[in-house]
Every structure is written in structure tokens, then in C-alpha cells.
Design an enzyme around this catalytic site. Sequence first.
Site, short mmCIF file in Angstrom:
data_model
loop_
_atom_site.label_atom_id
_atom_site.label_comp_id
_atom_site.label_asym_id
_atom_site.label_seq_id
_atom_site.Cartn_x
_atom_site.Cartn_y
_atom_site.Cartn_z
N GLY A 170 0.76 -1.24 0.00
CA GLY A 170 0.00 0.00 0.00
C GLY A 170 0.79 1.28 0.00
CD GLU A 183 1.30 -9.62 1.64
OE1 GLU A 183 0.34 -8.85 1.43
OE2 GLU A 183 1.15 -10.73 2.14
N PRO A 184 5.07 -5.24 -0.45
CG PRO A 184 7.26 -4.49 -0.65
CD PRO A 184 6.40 -5.45 0.13
NE ARG A 211 0.07 1.68 -5.89
CZ ARG A 211 -1.01 1.55 -6.64
NH1 ARG A 211 -1.02 2.05 -7.84
NH2 ARG A 211 -2.09 0.94 -6.18
CE1 TYR A 223 -8.82 0.77 -8.81
CE2 TYR A 223 -6.81 0.88 -10.11
CZ TYR A 223 -7.71 0.16 -9.37
OH TYR A 223 -7.50 -1.18 -9.17
CB CYS A 225 -15.01 0.85 -29.53
SG CYS A 225 -14.18 0.34 -31.02
CD GLU A 226 -15.96 1.37 -23.52
OE1 GLU A 226 -16.46 2.24 -22.79
OE2 GLU A 226 -16.56 0.33 -23.85
CE1 TYR A 259 -1.71 -4.27 -8.36
CE2 TYR A 259 -0.57 -2.24 -7.80
CZ TYR A 259 -1.00 -3.50 -7.46
OH TYR A 259 -0.71 -4.02 -6.22
#
Length: 424
Positions: A244, A281-282, A284, A325, A352-353, A382
Site C-alpha cells: 500500500g 508485501e510491497p 507498486r 480509478y 471503442c470507448e 497494475y
Amino acid sequence: MSDAGIESHLLPDTAVIDDGRISIGGCDVETLAREYGTPLFIYDEKHLRARCREAVEAFGPNVAYASKAFLCVAMARLVHEEGMAIDVSTGGEMYVALAAGVPAERLVFHGNNKSSQELGMALESGIGRIVVDSWDEIRRIEALVEAGVTAPSVLLRVNPGIEAHTHEYLQTGVTDSKFGFPIAESEATAAIDHVRASPLMDYRGVHVHVGSQVFDVSSFARAIESLAPFVRESEAAEFSVGGGLGVAYVHGEQSDSIKEWAVVVTDAIREAGIEAEITAEPGRSIVATAAVTAYTVGTIKEVPGVRTYVAVDGGMSDNPRPVLYGSGYEAFRAIDADAPRPHRAHIVGKHCESGDIIVRDAAIPESLAVGDVLCTPVTGAYGHSMGSNYNKVLRPAVVFVANGESRIVIERETYEDLVARDAR
Ligand SMILES: Cc1ncc(COP(=O)(O)O)c(C=O)c1O
């Protein structure tokens, strides 16, 4: 948003800008883009190794890399070589780590819905630790052990009723979450009591993950303070604080290092009188800043009086974070990375968005043109791992660069791959 060139703390450790041109690991980024095609994920191998070593120095040998952030065989090997354990949260992640030759005992198995088949695979391979998440999972593990496999070492994931957000900390009572056993209503205590009494599991300790992208590390300390009575009572031999740690993505953001995070967390745990081994648990913070994505600009469209759209050859399929996000990014051109970026445009993908926007209101350089190689930094976490092949857009290639050399670690998907599993 800044009009200046890209800031160095958003770039991989070995990035150098020379006469405007950016190189990473001694490799010129525009040349890599032309050689391997785009979109291309370019990871700085020295940066990755340095962050893994920092994590091991800060937390010890049982710190685990959260592989959901980015995983492939080469990454699993690198992480193992640098002495980290690996957090896998599905059978698929476990399979990749094992295929890379990582010993099962160096894996920590997470997940809120582990199937009997996944648990069987973990237990039979001799998994290091399982982070148990539900009563159903406890029953599944017990059934497997009764059927003959060795009792695993387990941590219990608790739902602490605390959420650490980017710049704040919230005591929520019961966090409405699918993860873990709530501390509220003594659910977590009942689960721990059960595991400690069970001959079919070896109780190791407690796990919490209080949030993601947490910039203010004092939020971790305050979360630990409120959890301390529970952790002390649980008599855990190991206390994992999850991941986190926040990472800077855009101009103006600053983040703490893994070492600084570890000091805050360790001090808070020891001050609370908890003697357990501290693990983390890193994800990112190991990989995010290690990579940039290189795209080729394909279309530039002015909507008169409204805005400019710069369309590149990837999009939400290689970086879904902006869509999921609302995450912000920067963009810069590979041949003049330090040039002023006086103009504004939405950098969009080819999907197509309408929401397929990679960088909203990006600062872009003068005379950006079709054919230019445009880069977004801090895409190592990610991005590829959460990517898709929506619209049958081919998943990008990934290269590791170091000492002037590049190597493909994930091949670009091909059109044949797209139909390889289809019945024909
Ligand atoms: C249990 C657990 N551990 C570790 C992580 C990694 O977090 P980060 O990548 O923010 O460090 C996550 C992320 O969702 C998680 O759920």
C-alpha cells in the site's frame, strides 16, 4: 500539471536525458520503440533490483513482492534472485512463479476465494505460507490435510475496520470488504482460536492490508496503533502489514521510500509491544516507477473550441488505471523529454470507448506530431498485469533494459494468439 519537462523522480533510476533524448538502462527509448514496436513497456532492471534489495534490507528475508502489480517469468526470477519472497493471489500467479523456478516455500498464497484445486496445488508443491481469508477456506484446507498433505503454515487475514487512504486514515468499525475476517464481532478472534487449536494447520500469524496508494506513512502507524491490542492477543509469530505504500505518478506528488515506510511501521509495531516478526508485501513501490510505456502517436484531432485529442496505439487495454480509478499520468516525447510542454490535450487510446483516456489534460510539447514516440512514466504497476486485449488489441511487449542492453521478457501478442484457443 507542469509545463516543464518531465521530472526526474517520475522516471526510472537509470533514466538519463541527453540532448533531449531519454535513455533507460543505457538504451535510447525512441530506438527501442522503433526496434520492438509500440506500445512497449520498458522496465529498468537496475531499478527493480534496487527496490527489491531495499525491501529485504528494510523488512528482512520474508518480505514478499506482491506479484499482482506485475508478473512474468523474468520478474519472478529477478525478485527471487534479489532475496524477496513472492505473494501470489491466484493459481495463475502461483503457476508463473513456480514455472520461473521459484521454490514453493518462498511463496505466500493470498486470495479471498481459493479453490480446492488451487489449495491442493499450493499444498502439494510445499507452499511457504497461506494467508487464510474465510471459514470456507479453512474447511477446504482441513479437508486436504486430512486427505494426506502436510499441514501448511497459515496467517489469518483480518479485516481491521480501518482504511488508510491516500492522505488520511479512517476508523470504520467494520470495513465493508470481501477480504479477511472482521475484527468486529470477534470473527477474527474465533478464526484464530480455531486455527491455533487445529492439528491440520500451523498457526503463524496475522495479516492486514489497510489500503493502497497511501502517501502519508503516519496513516500506517495510526492503523497499527489501533490494531495493536488485537495483534498482541493473537500471539502471532509473524505480523504482515501488507502493501500500500504510495507512489508519485504526476507533477507535485512526492512519496516515501520503502525504507522510510519500514521505519515508521517497525517503530509503531515495537512501540505497541508487538514482538512478532514483521513482514510486508510491497507491489507498486517495487515496480511502478521502474517502467515507462512508449506509444506511437497515430491521430491528432482538434475539436474546434473544445480540445485536442492525441490518439496513441494502446489505451485502456495496457493501462486500465485511468478508467478504473481516474488515475493521473504525465506524458512526454522520447526525443525531447526535458522540453517545455506548453500545450494541453487528452491522450487517448484506440478503443471503442469514449472513456479510453490515458492522460486527461496532459501537458504536451510543442509540435507533437503523428509518428512521434510518446511516453507515459510510472506504468510499471497494475498496467500490464491488469491489461486486457479488449477490441482484440494485441497485448504489448515488455522489455527489461540494463547496461546498454535490452531483452524481451514478454513477447507482443500476435493475431494468431487471438484465435489460438477459439474453436474453428
Ligand atoms: C493483500 C495485499 N498485499 C499487497 C498488496 C500490494 O499493494 P501495493 O501494490 O499497493 O503495494 C495488495 C494490493 O492490493 C494486497 O491486496
